[in-house]
Design a protein around this motif. Sequence first.
Motif, PDB file in Angstrom:
ATOM      1  N   VAL A 122       0.645  -1.049  -0.302  1.00 15.15           N
ATOM      2  CA  VAL A 122      -0.109   0.114  -0.302  1.00 15.15           C
ATOM      3  C   VAL A 122       0.576   1.152   0.364  1.00 15.15           C
ATOM      4  O   VAL A 122       2.206   1.067   0.981  1.00 15.15           O
ATOM      5  N   ARG A 123       0.659   2.206  -0.895  1.00 13.50           N
ATOM      6  CA  ARG A 123       1.315   3.705  -1.060  1.00 13.50           C
ATOM      7  C   ARG A 123       0.680   4.581  -1.240  1.00 13.50           C
ATOM      8  O   ARG A 123      -1.014   4.439  -2.305  1.00 13.50           O
ATOM      9  N   ASP A 124       0.888   5.428  -0.985  1.00 14.82           N
ATOM     10  CA  ASP A 124       0.145   7.303  -1.456  1.00 14.82           C
ATOM     11  C   ASP A 124       0.897   7.198  -3.078  1.00 14.82           C
ATOM     12  O   ASP A 124       2.667   7.044  -3.196  1.00 14.82           O
ATOM     13  N   ARG A 125       0.530   7.846  -3.840  1.00 12.84           N
ATOM     14  CA  ARG A 125       0.959   8.353  -5.080  1.00 12.84           C
ATOM     15  C   ARG A 125       1.412  10.091  -4.505  1.00 12.84           C
ATOM     16  O   ARG A 125       0.533  10.670  -4.585  1.00 12.84           O
ATOM     17  N   SER A 126       2.084  10.021  -5.613  1.00 12.91           N
ATOM     18  CA  SER A 126       2.762  11.468  -5.692  1.00 12.91           C
ATOM     19  C   SER A 126       2.290  12.418  -5.932  1.00 12.91           C
ATOM     20  O   SER A 126       2.663  13.734  -5.776  1.00 12.91           O
ATOM     21  N   HIS A 127       1.452  12.343  -6.927  1.00 11.77           N
ATOM     22  CA  HIS A 127       0.882  13.044  -7.651  1.00 11.77           C
ATOM     23  C   HIS A 127      -0.813  13.480  -6.661  1.00 11.77           C
ATOM     24  O   HIS A 127      -1.144  13.795  -7.414  1.00 11.77           O
TER      25      HIS A 127
END
Length: 655
Positions: A638-643
């Motif tokens: 799981v991760r957040d997208r940079s944009h």
Amino acid sequence: MISTADGALITSWNLAATAIYGWQPQEALGEALADLVGPYPDTAIEEVRNRGIWEGRIERRRRDRSTCTVRIRLARAAQADREWMEVSSPVETGHPAEIALAASEYRYRNLFGAVAASFWELDFSGVGALLREVREQGVTDIAAHLRATPTLIRAMMRATRIVDTNDRSIEMFGPGTKRDLITTPLDQYWPEASSADFAESILSAISGKPRHVAETRMRARDGREFDALFTVSFLPGTVGNGTLLVGFTDISDRVQATRQLGEASTRRKMLMDVPTIALSELAAPETSAVFKRLRAEGVTDLHAYIDAHPGFVDEVASSLHFTAVNDATVRLFGARSAEDLIGRSLTGLVQPGCDVLRRSIEGAYDRQPIFQSEIRMFKLDGAPVDTLFCRVSSPDPASGEAVIAQIDITEQVKARQEIERMRQQSAHASRITLLGQLSASIVHEISQPITAIAMHAAAAERLARAPEAQLEKLARITSQIGQNALRTGEIVERIRALAANREIPMVSLSMTDIVAETRLLLQQELTEKGIQVTLARDAVLPNVCGDRIQLQQVLANLMVNAIQAMDGTPEGKRRIDLSLRTKEGIVLLEVADTGPGLSAAFRAEPFQTFRTSKPDGLGIGLTICRSIAEAHGGRIEVRDRSHGGAAFTLALPAA
């Protein structure tokens, strides 16, 4: 072990002692026993000096200054030996379940911590990368290439990372601490003359052999060289990707090896008298004679031989007879006394053609001194009993003797089965919830072929009533009716499979097909929400081994989560980006959205059960996705997208 020549100094301290008293081996070794945990009673010392052995209960100190009551068995190693051996076990008064669990762990550690073998956990992923580079260079004969390129073998050694070692490794490869051993490059332990032996283990791995056993020459950190028996087993999916457990047994000093394996009569008696471990001795001289004959006939692969002679395992079982058992073994098999078992064969106590017994026999044929596994056996009355089974062969292969240690794990096996049943029920509940969320898409998908059937049926009726029959056109229409009926049946069967609570066998699957089928299932909801879906994929993707319905469930859950996360995103900016790629033997499927991203609480515990923002949600969808991924040997990241937005990645090993 205690040296009485130097005033009762501790000379050996295993992990079981650490579990009881708290001191690590490096803290205890060389210390005076009386100063560390307390002295022996005078009666115990006198008894050992006169009779060679004493047993009883005494109070001891722990590292945290608390006290504990332990059951002690103290013995002199030999008549003139100034080394004494102590076997101690805690006398607990806590909850029965906690006592049983602690005793099980203690017995396990005490049994295997005493084995005279060095075990290393090695990360071979660097070797896998080097082999892939060699293949990309066009090399087809890896064996010839390795033998002609000794520098590559040494590079493979340096690319192998030592993850962990046991205490015996410090004794065998020291001096130094465990950290010293782990941080020393692997090639320093292998003399140049032994490079070929290391290469042969690599060849055994890539040729698909289940194990590799060979005698080789090893080097300790102080430069001392010794002969060792090198053993490694290759489990599916670990070669080039995971960690491997390898073992080294010092065979340059047979006296020391015999001593550590417990062949001295006093130690043997002490082990056989341990009340909580089922210990038995088995003998099969007939099997030793058969092994000798097969080797003379050139049989090197006993696995293939047993495939051709399926009755061989049962023949060996009938020739294996108990020669000695302790009271714990009598209780394990429900016997009245040791006489009920001594002289009895394993026939009836193991299943016909028992796979675990077969692997133990194959290991003995390959001269592997130790074998361990879980096995289901049967008591004398036929009741099943699950045990942790360990076989330690005699150093003399011709004797056909072995010591068997077993720990009853029936309750643990039942608990594992119950956990798996609950996991399946949770996955089923999650699928039913998912079907409810996808009801609009399901109705839309079924309505299309049904509408087509109705239209083609009306057209066929008109053609049938026409004055002039148009048989060719009528045949085409009826064919289309049949095709749409088949499509409807496939859709219904797919929905029934998703709703059913049954196990589906693992098969080789294309993740591209999984993506296509899941997109079709969600198409109506994607259209209604105005969500664009993109797919980027590698040109060549290996298949994965899995359950089609469960993998569709994972992808559908992740995409539905993405759809719902973008409810507040302006139309025209709602997009799900799918990507399929492969990296180092792992197939990666990413589902990324353009929603608001992940909250801090979610990032802290992404798989927390029963947490949901949906009014009709169960809060177990993502947890079930992780459970399914792990059951397939994979994981979810799981991760957040940079944009902006969130991304979930399903990683599965290639088939």
